[in-house]
Design a protein around this motif. Structure first.
Motif, short mmCIF file in Angstrom:
data_model
loop_
_atom_site.label_atom_id
_atom_site.label_comp_id
_atom_site.label_asym_id
_atom_site.label_seq_id
_atom_site.Cartn_x
_atom_site.Cartn_y
_atom_site.Cartn_z
N PRO A 154 1.00 -1.31 0.11
CA PRO A 154 -0.07 0.25 0.09
C PRO A 154 0.80 1.15 0.02
O PRO A 154 0.26 2.34 -0.82
CB PRO A 154 -0.67 -0.11 1.05
N GLN A 179 -0.82 10.07 -0.81
CA GLN A 179 -1.11 9.39 0.38
C GLN A 179 0.31 9.47 0.96
O GLN A 179 1.44 9.14 0.39
CB GLN A 179 -1.70 8.16 0.44
N LEU A 180 0.49 9.68 2.32
CA LEU A 180 1.76 9.36 3.01
C LEU A 180 2.92 10.13 2.38
O LEU A 180 3.99 9.39 2.00
CB LEU A 180 2.30 7.62 2.86
N ALA A 204 -12.02 16.54 4.01
CA ALA A 204 -13.00 15.67 4.62
C ALA A 204 -14.05 16.25 5.05
O ALA A 204 -14.08 17.18 5.99
CB ALA A 204 -12.20 15.13 5.99
N ARG A 210 -7.76 18.05 6.74
CA ARG A 210 -6.77 17.03 7.52
C ARG A 210 -5.24 17.50 7.33
O ARG A 210 -4.94 18.06 6.19
CB ARG A 210 -6.84 15.56 7.17
N ALA A 237 -25.51 12.56 5.15
CA ALA A 237 -24.57 12.14 6.05
C ALA A 237 -23.47 12.88 6.40
O ALA A 237 -23.38 13.36 7.50
CB ALA A 237 -24.17 10.69 5.35
N THR A 238 -22.87 13.41 5.41
CA THR A 238 -21.83 14.49 5.60
C THR A 238 -22.22 15.85 5.08
O THR A 238 -21.30 16.74 5.09
CB THR A 238 -20.57 14.11 4.97
N ILE B 102 -10.94 7.98 8.20
CA ILE B 102 -12.06 8.66 9.14
C ILE B 102 -13.64 8.35 8.85
O ILE B 102 -14.43 9.21 9.23
CB ILE B 102 -11.80 10.49 8.95
N ILE B 105 -19.57 6.07 8.66
CA ILE B 105 -20.90 5.64 8.73
C ILE B 105 -21.00 4.19 8.99
O ILE B 105 -22.09 3.79 9.67
CB ILE B 105 -21.56 6.02 7.67
N THR B 152 -7.43 1.17 1.42
CA THR B 152 -6.56 0.11 1.22
C THR B 152 -5.43 0.38 2.07
O THR B 152 -4.73 -0.44 2.73
CB THR B 152 -5.84 0.12 -0.25
N THR B 153 -5.11 1.75 2.26
CA THR B 153 -3.79 1.77 3.00
C THR B 153 -4.14 1.70 4.47
O THR B 153 -3.36 1.07 5.33
CB THR B 153 -3.35 3.45 2.91
N TYR B 156 -4.39 -2.03 6.08
CA TYR B 156 -3.32 -2.73 6.64
C TYR B 156 -3.10 -2.41 8.13
O TYR B 156 -2.22 -3.18 8.71
CB TYR B 156 -1.95 -2.49 5.86
#
Lengths: 486, 214
Positions: A154, A179-180, A204, A210, A237-238, B102, B105, B152-153, B156
């Motif tokens: 990942p 990501q990361l 988000a 974030r 919902a959001t 995060i 739901i 997916t991240t 793990y």
């Protein structure tokens, strides 16, 4: 030189009155001023404070004065250029231009059982070859085509995905995910092949930025790259369940993102990426992908963002709630894509996405190539001049037995006027029964085989390839050091 | 007395958190058996959960009733603690969405239906680090640990949590259920979880199996 996309030659569809646009705009300004955005990033909070925004460091909350918001909306360019590996594939985004690109999926699907599973690296590369071959794919979006690929841990998913996209296609990389800290390596790779990319800035919902995403925004904007302001709310919902209320939350997030980008570096190219706003499915708990409310939300947003003078991208047409490439998948995607194009989206993410963001297939991308072609043809509109009116010809041909099939005018014009789908059935009944009763899905499978047998993407030069491999090694070392890679 | 119990139930069924809290306080003031009061809340949430299961009620009803119940339970639980009583429950579940993720739901749906099913639910929220899960397992001694992730991240991270539990000698103390968009049954096996379920309703059936209730 730029990639030739489609052009809309008539006024965009508008479904809101001026007063309604104004009411949603004022609502957005009210929320940004009164409630503001939670920004989990100290440097960003400081930057807002320096620019006159009230900041609460304990709550990590910034409140944006309307004057600053409107000033920053003005600073963002209404059109800008994104370089691709090959100069002629670069994008001039904005105005009446429409470009299309794939919508990604996490895994691939089996064409008989419709079961999803991680893609192999070979399947990923084949997916990219198909993307490179399709004329209606003008660029490559984030996480494309897959982000769950066998043998790729990942932490390396994005660097390996970007490397594969540069290796297998010369098309522009648009709105890339991160990501990361992966944006460090994406920027390096883009520079190594002489390209740019736009970074996906995902808020988000509701109203939260974030820390990792804000850090990525600083890195990419300071690196001179444009941003793709990806929003998306799930109505009920959001965000409020009402479409008008959902427009306010989504726009507040995206407008906040514009402000942040302009404060970091004024004039930064920004695209409002409507991305994924759907209603909440109130039974199963997932968004109602392909639902018509998401399309309404998109069309309303396009009208509002046209007023802001910022280019617009649409993700809603990219996916369906169907798990199979079936009637539902087709109508959900086609309705969304046509509405997006009519209402002035500059980019539509369409090709290949099947269910949610969970599955993708090159055969779907080929089916979507026909949707894209039909929509592209539609927005070109009807050409009306002496030649197309053909009044002299009509008078010359007269009534039956007059006809048009043998006329030079027909030979000249029919191909300009008609879009010929490549995977659609247009046979007569006898031909169809005699030919094995093939439907669009069968034709698309055949076309995939043909593309894979014949299309050879232009490879990277040896030095570009070395650079890409070096950057991948650098990424591996980086994630090993962080304990994310064995 | 019956009036208070009935109003407690009504507050949950009508999704009214303020009323639920106020009737809970009244129950405590009037000296109503807190176990009985808590049972009343459970009956009410079960009614809503069953309605959702039948398809008569929808997600906003389920989450609304759950919020109302959550406004009342701490007030009553405090009283149970003070009187040294023991509540009726099928078991205890620690649940959360894992670090880096995060999405809440799906996790909330499982949480609510588990509550409606008669479990005590310790909901750690979203973006929960491995150590926090381990601390909660140590503190609450649940029978079940339920982990959710949609990315997916973050999927793990579930493996990391299970590894951390092993190191703390706590793995054998809990059954581990995993779920979320990024998870598959195969993946659940690879990371050493006990089971995977694709929906909230199936998850609660699984929890019942875990504690030996059919």
């Amino acid at each position: 030189m730029t990639m030739k996309g489609f052009s809309r030659n008539f006024k965009p569809l508008e479904i809101l009155t001026e007063e309604q646009v104004e009411a949603i705009h004022r609502g957005m300004l009210n929320v940004l001023e009164k409630t503001g955005i939670r920004v989990e990033h100290k440097r960003a909070l400081k930057l807002f404070e320096q620019n006159g925004c009230p900041v609460d460091y304990d709550e990590m909350r910034v409140r944006l004065p309307p004057s600053l918001v409107e000033e920053c909306l003005r600073k963002a360019p209404s059109s800008f250029y994104i370089k691709a590996r090959e100069p002629e594939n670069g994008w001039q985004i904005g105005g009446n231009n429409l470009y299309l690109e794939p919508f990604p999926g996490m895994r691939t699907v089996d064409l008989d059982t419709w079961k999803d599973r991680p893609a192999t690296q070979k399947e990923r590369d084949e997916g990219l070859v198909v993307i490179d071959a399709l004329d209606s794919v003008h660029g490559i979006g984030p996480y494309t085509p897959y982000f769950d690929v066998e043998g790729i841990p990942p932490a390396m998913a994005i660097p390996e995905g970007i490397a594969a996209a540069f290796r297998k296609s010369t098309k522009a990389l648009i709105g890339q995910g991160h990501q990361l800290d992966s944006e460090i390596f994406t920027m390096e790779m883009a520079k190594a092949v002489g390209a740019e990319y736009a970074m996906n800035f995902n808020m988000a919902p509701p109203l939260t930025a974030r820390s990792d995403i804000v850090e990525a925004m600083f890195r990419t904007v300071e690196g001179g790259f444009p941003v793709w302001l990806t929003g998306g709310v799930t109505m009920g919902a959001t965000s409020p369940a009402t479409i008008a209320g959902a427009e306010i939350v989504n726009n507040a997030q995206a407008v906040f993102s514009v402000v942040l980008a302009q404060l970091i570096r004024p004039g930064t190219g920004a695209v409002f990426s409507h991305s994924l706003s759907f209603a909440q499915d109130m039974r199963g708990g997932v968004p109602a992908y392909g639902g018509i409310e998401g399309v309404l939300h998109l069309v309303g947003a396009n009208q509002i963002w046209r007023k802001y003078g910022i280019p617009k991208s649409a993700g809603v047409p990219g996916i369906s709630s169907s798990k199979a490439m079936d009637f539902q998948c087709g109508y959900e995607k086609a309705i969304g894509a046509l509405a997006a194009a009519l209402s002035g989206s500059n980019v539509i993410m369409l090709h290949g996405g099947v269910y949610g963001e969970l599955s993708w297939h090159p055969v779907q991308a080929i089916l979507d190539d026909d949707i894209a072609g039909m929509i592209g043809r539609f927005i070109e509109g009807i050409e009306v001049d002496d030649d197309t009116l053909a009044i002299d010809l009509i008078n010359a041909v007269g009534p039956i037995p007059g006809m048009y099939l043998d006329k030079a005018h027909t030979r000249e014009w029919w191909k300009k006027e008609q879009f010929i789908p490549k995977a659609a059935d247009r046979l007569s009944y006898p031909e169809w029964f005699g030919g094995g009763k093939k439907i669009a899905l069968d034709y698309a499978k055949d076309r995939m085989e043909e593309i894979l047998a014949t299309h050879k993407p232009k490879p990277l030069t040896a030095s570009q390839e070395n650079e890409i491999e070096r950057i991948l090694e650098e990424a591996r070392a980086y994630y090993k050091k962080k304990g994310m890679l064995e | 007395m019956d009036e208070i119990i009935e109003n407690l139930k009504k507050a949950v069924i009508e999704y009214d958190g303020e009323a639920a809290a106020s009737w809970a306080r009244k129950a405590v003031e009037e000296g109503i058996d807190p176990i009985e009061a808590l049972d009343a809340l459970t009956v009410a949430i079960k009614q809503v959960g069953d309605g959702y299961g039948r398809g008569d009620l929808w997600l906003p009803d389920l989450v609304g009733a759950s919020s109302a119940m959550i406004s009342a339970t701490p007030i009553i639980e405090e009283k149970i603690k003070a009187t040294g009583g023991k509540r009726h429950k099928l078991g205890t579940i620690v649940i959360g969405t894992v670090y880096g993720d995060i999405h809440n739901i799906g996790k909330n749906m499982v949480s609510t239906l588990a509550l409606a099913g008669g479990f005590e639910v310790i909901d750690l929220g979203v973006d929960v680090a491995a150590e926090k899960f381990v601390d909660a397992v140590r503190k609450h001694e649940p029978q079940i640990l339920a982990l959710s992730s949609l990315l997916t991240t973050s999927a793990y991270v579930q493996k990391e949590i299970i590894e951390t539990l092993k190191k703390a000698n706590l793995r054998e103390k809990v059954k581990i259920a995993v779920g979320g968009g990024a998870i598959t049954p195969e993946f659940a096996k690879i990371i050493g979880a006990d089971e995977y379920r694709p929906t909230a309703i199936a998850a609660v059936d699984l929890f019942k199996e875990f504690v030996g209730v059919k």
